[in-house]
Write an enzyme that holds these catalytic residues in place. Sequence first.
Site, PDB file in Angstrom:
ATOM      1  N   HIS A   1       0.868  -1.186   0.000  1.00  9.39           N
ATOM      2  CA  HIS A   1       0.000   0.000   0.000  1.00  9.39           C
ATOM      3  C   HIS A   1       0.903   1.233   0.000  1.00  9.39           C
ATOM      4  CE1 HIS A   1      -3.635  -2.382   1.029  1.00  9.39           C
ATOM      5  NE2 HIS A   1      -2.767  -3.149   1.652  1.00  9.39           N
TER       6      HIS A   1
ATOM      7  N   ARG B   1      -0.179   4.390  -0.807  1.00  9.97           N
ATOM      8  CA  ARG B   1      -0.930   5.572  -0.304  1.00  9.97           C
ATOM      9  C   ARG B   1      -0.992   6.778  -1.235  1.00  9.97           C
ATOM     10  NH1 ARG B   1      -3.109   2.083   3.067  1.00  9.97           N
ATOM     11  NH2 ARG B   1      -1.936   1.648   4.942  1.00  9.97           N
TER      12      ARG B   1
ATOM     13  N   ASN C   1      -6.493   0.931  -2.423  1.00 14.21           N
ATOM     14  CA  ASN C   1      -7.275   1.648  -1.412  1.00 14.21           C
ATOM     15  C   ASN C   1      -6.664   3.013  -1.118  1.00 14.21           C
ATOM     16  OD1 ASN C   1      -5.067   0.534  -0.080  1.00 14.21           O
ATOM     17  ND2 ASN C   1      -6.178   0.156   1.814  1.00 14.21           N
TER      18      ASN C   1
ATOM     19  N   ASP D   1      -9.720  -5.134  -2.339  1.00 12.23           N
ATOM     20  CA  ASP D   1      -8.811  -4.630  -1.316  1.00 12.23           C
ATOM     21  C   ASP D   1      -9.413  -4.011  -0.052  1.00 12.23           C
ATOM     22  OD1 ASP D   1      -6.298  -3.972  -0.293  1.00 12.23           O
ATOM     23  OD2 ASP D   1      -6.502  -1.944  -1.038  1.00 12.23           O
TER      24      ASP D   1
ATOM     25  N   HIS E   1      -2.907 -12.454   2.294  1.00 11.71           N
ATOM     26  CA  HIS E   1      -2.625 -12.510   3.750  1.00 11.71           C
ATOM     27  C   HIS E   1      -3.453 -13.517   4.563  1.00 11.71           C
ATOM     28  CE1 HIS E   1      -6.014  -9.776   3.719  1.00 11.71           C
ATOM     29  NE2 HIS E   1      -5.337  -8.658   3.609  1.00 11.71           N
TER      30      HIS E   1
ATOM     31  N   ASN F   1      -4.884  -6.238   9.727  1.00 11.99           N
ATOM     32  CA  ASN F   1      -5.972  -6.981   9.102  1.00 11.99           C
ATOM     33  C   ASN F   1      -5.451  -7.962   8.074  1.00 11.99           C
ATOM     34  OD1 ASN F   1      -8.740  -7.111   9.385  1.00 11.99           O
ATOM     35  ND2 ASN F   1      -8.998  -4.955   8.808  1.00 11.99           N
TER      36      ASN F   1
ATOM     37  N   ASP G   1       2.194  -7.070   2.574  1.00 10.62           N
ATOM     38  CA  ASP G   1       1.063  -6.229   2.963  1.00 10.62           C
ATOM     39  C   ASP G   1       1.563  -4.945   3.649  1.00 10.62           C
ATOM     40  OD1 ASP G   1      -1.484  -5.258   3.347  1.00 10.62           O
ATOM     41  OD2 ASP G   1      -2.005  -6.644   4.964  1.00 10.62           O
TER      42      ASP G   1
ATOM     43  N   HIS H   1       1.240   3.720   8.204  1.00  8.75           N
ATOM     44  CA  HIS H   1       0.360   4.675   8.891  1.00  8.75           C
ATOM     45  C   HIS H   1       1.242   5.578   9.747  1.00  8.75           C
ATOM     46  CE1 HIS H   1      -3.371   2.708   7.727  1.00  8.75           C
ATOM     47  NE2 HIS H   1      -2.889   1.546   8.125  1.00  8.75           N
TER      48      HIS H   1
ATOM     49  N   PHE I   1      -5.635  -0.228  11.049  1.00  9.46           N
ATOM     50  CA  PHE I   1      -5.020  -1.542  10.868  1.00  9.46           C
ATOM     51  C   PHE I   1      -3.803  -1.433   9.944  1.00  9.46           C
ATOM     52  CE2 PHE I   1      -9.447  -2.602  11.811  1.00  9.46           C
ATOM     53  CZ  PHE I   1      -9.346  -3.725  12.618  1.00  9.46           C
TER      54      PHE I   1
HETATM   55  C1  NCD Z   1      -4.261  -2.410   4.959  1.00  9.08           C
HETATM   56  C2  NCD Z   1      -4.119  -0.907   4.796  1.00  9.08           C
HETATM   57  O1  NCD Z   1      -3.769  -0.230   5.780  1.00  9.08           O
HETATM   58  O2  NCD Z   1      -4.295  -0.399   3.701  1.00  9.08           O
HETATM   59  N1  NCD Z   1      -4.296  -2.700   6.338  1.00  9.08           N
HETATM   60  C3  NCD Z   1      -4.027  -3.880   6.906  1.00  9.08           C
HETATM   61  O3  NCD Z   1      -4.185  -4.003   8.116  1.00  9.08           O
HETATM   62  N2  NCD Z   1      -3.591  -4.902   6.212  1.00  9.08           N
HETATM   63  C4  NCD Z   1      -5.463  -2.896   4.223  1.00  9.08           C
HETATM   64  C5  NCD Z   1      -5.509  -4.383   4.013  1.00  9.08           C
HETATM   65  O4  NCD Z   1      -4.648  -4.992   3.350  1.00  9.08           O
HETATM   66  O5  NCD Z   1      -6.440  -5.010   4.468  1.00  9.08           O
HETATM   67 ZN    ZN Z   2      -6.216  -6.854   3.078  1.00  9.17          ZN
HETATM   68 ZN    ZN Z   3      -3.221  -5.046   2.192  1.00  5.55          ZN
END
Ligand code: NCD
Ligand code: ZN
Ligand code: ZN
Length: 383
Positions: free
Chosen positions: A20, A22, A52, A110, A190, A236, A263, A267, A281
């Site tokens: 991700h 962002r 996402n 996603d 995952h 997650n 994954d 954040h 998450f």
């Molecule tokens: C992911 C995210 O922050 O974009 N978060 C996560 O806990 N894995 C989203 C995802 O892959 O589910």
């Molecule tokens: Zn996911």
């Molecule tokens: Zn993810």
Amino acid sequence: QVIDATGLLVVPGLVDIHVHFRDPGFPDKETIATGAQSAAAGGFTSVVCMPNTKPSIDTVETLEYVLRTGREQAAVHVYSSAAMTYGLEGTELTDLDSLKQAGAVTFTDDGRSVMDPQLVYAAFQKAAELDVPISSHCEDHHLVKGGSLNRGEVSRQLGDPGIPRLGEELIIARDILFAEETGARLHIQHVSTARGVQLIREGKARGVKVTAEGAPHHFTLTDEQALTSGSMAKVNPPLRTREDVEAVIAGLADGTLDVIATDHAPHTLEEKGRPLAQAPFGMVGLETAVGLTLTSLVYPGRLSLMDAISKLTVIPSAIMGLPSGRLEVGLAADVTIIDPQKEWIVDSDKFKSKSRNTPFAGMKLKGKAVWTMVHGDVVYNEL
Ligand code: NCD
Ligand code: ZN
Ligand code: ZN
């Protein structure tokens, strides 16, 4: 330049098919440029970005923005998935034909599984027709709503409603059936539970075109990590129990789980500093993946070194049909050098990623990517 690689592993550039970055939308967490720096430092030369973002990657325009920014600003090859539904809201299918044309390597729900069976069915049919894999996040959000951690001892202790394994397993089972019915290729992201691994094993045995990934945090940590790391261990799907960790490792070892994917989910520390229930998450993963793979799987004798490298290179590349997976004379090289003996302590302040959200800070690992070459250029070097 002559490199003395005595005692080092020279391998194809690593490929992470689940990150991700962002962008667009959340540059304080990560950008395509900083995410790519993080990838390079972790030994990854190709990544597949998840959609996402804000806006989500659900139109050709946004997809082209991501791919173009990757070409212009990223130290590694940046590929992208595309959202299966507009805004990832699960109400209307995106234009999958055009998104494929524009370069999407996979379609995904996603982070928010599509719940309307009509829509899921249509997406699988279209994916089968286009021969593009569906990457499934596998979460029934009605069932998982409100929880932050695996539902069990630890969640009860911390007063969290918990996330039941069934929330993940229901969608794994459902999507395997949709893949079986339509002939679409399904990639399950995952995987975190023992029964989830078993469902995939059974699907493969029936000949369903299903592949799956295990994440370093899921083959290393249990939900007890939340007792010391708090929201840094909130992800997650959630960290589960020892039995699940063992099943994920067994699934990697017997080929049920084809791929190791991080994954990588950056954040800000401000967000992760909130109380458990309010923190987002996810955890960053690109810079710790090699160390965790060697430390948790290879050195304990659970996975051969060759299998570990395959799961980080040629297998994910083949699943997503990436050009970097092709062996062609004259193609510029993507190469990674790993020092398998290097012992180091995870220091999140040193991450190239813009974010520092990791439960692995302070952990001692053995094995590290030390040199990364993308398309013939050295993009990371600590030799
Ligand atoms: C992911 C995210 O922050 O974009 N978060 C996560 O806990 N894995 C989203 C995802 O892959 O589910
Ligand atoms: Zn996911
Ligand atoms: Zn993810």
